[in-house]
Design a protein around this motif. Structure first.
Motif, PDB file in Angstrom:
ATOM      1  N   ALA A  12       0.699  -0.977   3.342  1.00 43.80           N
ATOM      2  CA  ALA A  12       0.810  -2.194   2.535  1.00 43.80           C
ATOM      3  C   ALA A  12       2.004  -2.117   1.596  1.00 43.80           C
ATOM      4  N   PRO A  16       5.063  -5.233   2.365  1.00 45.22           N
ATOM      5  CA  PRO A  16       4.305  -6.059   1.405  1.00 45.22           C
ATOM      6  C   PRO A  16       4.147  -7.511   1.819  1.00 45.22           C
ATOM      7  N   PHE A  19       1.133  -8.454   4.133  1.00 37.91           N
ATOM      8  CA  PHE A  19      -0.175  -8.507   3.482  1.00 37.91           C
ATOM      9  C   PHE A  19      -0.258  -9.677   2.496  1.00 37.91           C
ATOM     10  N   THR A 362      -5.613  -3.653  -0.413  1.00 32.52           N
ATOM     11  CA  THR A 362      -4.571  -4.216   0.468  1.00 32.52           C
ATOM     12  C   THR A 362      -3.516  -5.011  -0.297  1.00 32.52           C
ATOM     13  N   ALA A 366       0.409  -3.889  -1.783  1.00 30.23           N
ATOM     14  CA  ALA A 366       1.530  -4.719  -1.341  1.00 30.23           C
ATOM     15  C   ALA A 366       2.341  -5.203  -2.539  1.00 30.23           C
TER      16      ALA A 366
END
Length: 779
Positions: A12, A16, A19, A362, A366
């Motif tokens: 992640a 980035p 996500f 997640t 990110a």
């Protein structure tokens, strides 16, 4: 677990936008669903399986016109004046006629025209007498009579004997849950026109209040306090902003999804707000734990932002996962009780918790990927081993060492303090708040008092009583109806009874019964239970089976059922969470200790809530002026949420102690080291939760107000008195025995590696392999 989460966090961080785009798409879909479907929530509460709800459902099937939503409007004039002047009578009569002309309001004249010889639905809503003189005793005139205009009574309207108060009671053609804000607003707009130039004051009942989302300035202040705590804890505006962003995304999706589903799932107005309350608190806290761990890894070990993010998600993220799991267990266990309204509230709150966990694992890494190395300023990096950092732990270090040194007095003191705080809980009274407990400056309270003074408290809580023949005849005859009415009114605890109607089959009669006592009085509860007794005199004499329903009866049944299932619910979540904590900590003592501490916390929380909202202590501070019963489902909802959150703090605090212990430190020293490492962030997380929950205390909705207070008080008690004081004292008492687990059980339990020991081994092996390759290349 830690290895998988480490890889997820690094991925992640490195990709980035993938996500972020995924979560933005989900949020956009939810916003679109709300825009298309609209919002439909209700203030009505019903609990399936209660006798009142069963009777009401039967009435809805057999005599629909008698089961629609009920409402009332009170007309008053200043002292010394009367309502029955020609001008005011014309205004009131016209207003009543205009209300009956509305699409979803039952017109009693139409109902009378459609009635057979048995009589259809009564000409008045629950509580409005067909013959006021029937309510008199031994020829004494009752303190009210029908409002008469031009020689004809105005349907559904009574006027007090002094002419100062008129009560207009009516019902809708549909249940309260099916009414829209426009339906309610249209009635209020019609009746409020009666105030124009007449000297009349119009007081709509609480049931005519449009549904509002009980969120205001208090919640904004709570978020502001949370932001300030984040800045002070993390020392960076950028780092502090990330938990707020992720929490808002989580509640946006969770609460937005709940509103989108409200058009197809029956939903109480408190349900999305509960999701907002819980989602904000855990969303901020879970992100705080991960960001704080990443910054520590950067500042203390000199890791890159990406590597630190991966390790933070792998270690702190593992703790977040299992902490969130305990909250989910506590909330979803509410569905076992089998109450649809409670299950919906629990599932919405649980969904926001699940989203908070997923987003922390997640979306947060990110966003950390976008921030990159800026998560720690150059100044912070330069000072990472400075005295400032050491001093920040000195308070925690002195505190935990003092607690360990005086562990027995500390344990005795905590138990004594929480025991005293729990005393008011013994007199906790559950119910549904009515106009009687509303603030004195509200229309609901003024309406309640006007009705009580003009007609008696019982008119604020009418009962709907059904009668079904069980003897030789299977039909309700006019003679039976008259006899039942006479016997109802012959009771000392009933001031008035009036026929509402008989179903087409003629085997079910419905009556409106007005108690002499108010809706929250014990005497009213006794009346309801007495009428339901199969061997009561009225049922035995007339060979009928009586049923009781209506808002008041539903509230009584709801309180009784929820009080009965609370011990069962506590047993379910305790057993399940002890198993989860045993898996996490590989210990028998730690889960049992954690559960015992929670029981102290929840009893003290209920005691404080009872003292404030029932006894009225500090009521002016919290924005209300009248004590009353606690919401029926408040204890069970608060128990579920607080248990999950208490275990959150247990996991974050004790997992640091366990991490130090498995890395070789003696048990008592590991308590000190783990406390030093985790206490600061636990304190910050607790303050944030208290701030968020406290913001809801100042909501205009008494239900949200009570839940907000109980959660804020519960977090204060559990985090600061139990987790940060009692827990280290008990861990010191048990010493090495705190981590004891039978060998046979140790072999059976899977190793979840919440401390990241396997992850650390894997990383060390990778580092050694890399070093060997570099040496080979150089050679």
């Amino acid at each position: 677990m830690s290895t998988f989460l480490y890889r997820l966090g690094r991925t992640a961080f490195g990709r980035p936008w993938l996500f972020i785009a995924g979560w933005v798409a989900v949020l956009a879909a939810v916003v679109g669903a709300v825009a298309i479907n609209g919002v439909n929530v209700s203030s009505e509460m019903k609990i399936e399986g209660t006798e009142a709800q069963t009777v009401l459902d039967r009435v809805a099937d057999e005599l629909p016109a008698a089961s629609g939503g009920q409402a009332s409007v009170v007309f008053t004039v200043p002292d010394g004046e009367r309502l029955d002047t020609p001008e005011r009578l014309a205004v009131i009569s016209g207003t009543v006629s205009d209300v009956y002309d509305l699409e979803k309001v039952v017109n009693p004249l139409d109902a009378a025209l459609g009635a057979g010889e048995q009589g259809g639905p009564g000409t008045d809503q629950e509580g409005a007498p067909a013959d006021p003189s029937a309510g008199s005793e031994q020829g004494q005139a009752p303190p009210y009579q029908p409002l008469v205009v031009d020689g004809a009574p105005v349907p559904g309207v009574l006027v007090s004997s002094d002419g100062q108060v008129a009560l207009f009671q009516f019902q809708f053609t549909v249940a309260s849950t099916s009414l829209t804000d426009d339906d309610v607003t249209s009635v209020v707009e019609v009746v409020e026109r009666a105030e124009q130039g007449t000297g009349i004051t119009v007081l709509p009942s609480d049931s005519l209040k449009a549904i509002e989302i009980p969120v205001g300035i208090g919640e904004v202040i709570g978020l502001a306090v949370a932001a300030l705590v984040l800045v002070l804890t993390l020392g960076s505006l950028i780092a502090a902003g990330l938990p707020l962003i992720t929490a808002l995304v989580g509640v946006g999706i969770g609460v937005g999804g709940a509103y989108a589903l409200s058009t197809v799932v029956e939903m109480n107005s408190a349900t999305p707000v509960l999701g907002l309350m819980v989602g904000l608190a855990v969303g901020i806290d879970y992100a705080l734990f991960v960001v704080n761990r990443q910054r520590r890894l950067i500042l203390d070990r000199g890791l890159s932002a990406q590597e630190a993010a991966g390790r933070a998600v792998g270690t702190a993220g593992s703790a977040v996962f299992f902490a969130g799991l305990t909250v989910l267990i506590a909330l979803t266990a509410l569905t076992v009780i089998g109450i649809a309204m409670l299950s919906t509230m629990a599932l919405v709150a649980a969904s926001t918790v699940a989203l908070a966990v997923l987003i922390a694992l997640t979306l947060l890494p990110a966003l950390l990927g976008l921030v990159g190395e800026r998560i720690c300023s150059d100044k912070a990096r330069a000072q990472r081993r400075a005295k400032v950092e050491a001093e920040s732990h000195s308070v925690a270090d002195h505190w935990v060492k003092g607690v360990i040194r005086f562990r027995w007095p500390v344990i005795a003191g905590v138990v004594a303090i929480l025991g005293v705080m729990a005393i008011p809980a013994a007199s906790m009274n559950l119910g549904i708040p009515t106009g009687e407990t509303a603030n004195q400056d509200t229309a609901a309270r003024q309406s309640y008092e006007a009705v009580s003074q003009g007609f008696g408290e019982g008119f604020n809580g009418p009962l709907l009583v059904t009668a079904e023949p069980t003897g030789s005849t299977d039909r309700v005859t006019p003679e039976l109806t008259a006899k039942l009415l006479a016997e109802f009114q012959g009771r000392d605890d009933i001031v008035l009874a009036a026929p509402v109607g008989v179903n087409e089959a003629g085997d079910l009669a419905v009556f409106s019964v007005i108690p002499t006592s108010g809706p929250s009085d014990e005497a009213t509860s006794d009346l309801v239970k007495s009428l339901r007794e199969p061997d009561n005199a009225i049922a035995q004499t007339n060979d009928v089976q009586l049923g009781v329903t209506g808002f008041t009866a539903i509230g009584i049944d709801m309180s009784d059922k929820l009080a009965d299932v609370l011990p069962l619910y506590l047993g379910i979540i305790i057993v399940l969470s002890v198993l989860i904590l045993m898996l996490v900590f590989r210990s028998i003592v730690v889960p049992l200790k954690a559960t015992a501490g929670f029981l102290l916390s929840i009893l003290a929380t209920f005691g404080a809530t009872t003292a404030v909202f029932q006894w009225g202590w500090l009521s002016s501070l919290f924005g209300f002026d009248t004590g009353g019963p606690l919401m029926s489902f408040m204890p069970i909802i608060v128990t579920g949420i607080l248990y999950g959150l208490a275990m959150d703090y247990e996991v974050f605090l004790v997992s640091s102690m366990r991490e130090a212990h498995i890395h070789g430190q003696p048990a008592r020293q590991s308590v000190v080291h783990g406390f030093d490492q985790a206490s600061r962030v636990v304190v910050a997380a607790a303050i944030i939760m208290v701030a968020v929950f406290s913001g809801f205390i100042f909501s205009h909705d008494i239900m949200i107000k009570q839940i907000g207070f109980a959660l804020a008080a519960g977090i204060l008690i559990d985090a600061f008195i139990v987790r940060l004081t009692l827990v280290p004292a008990l861990m010191a008492v048990f010493d090495e025995r705190a981590w004891w687990l039978p060998r046979w059980l140790d072999r059976l339990l899977p190793d979840l590696d919440i401390e990241g020991d396997k992850l650390l081994t894997m990383l060390n092996q990778q580092a050694e392999a890399t070093d060997r390759q570099n040496i080979e290349v150089r050679n």
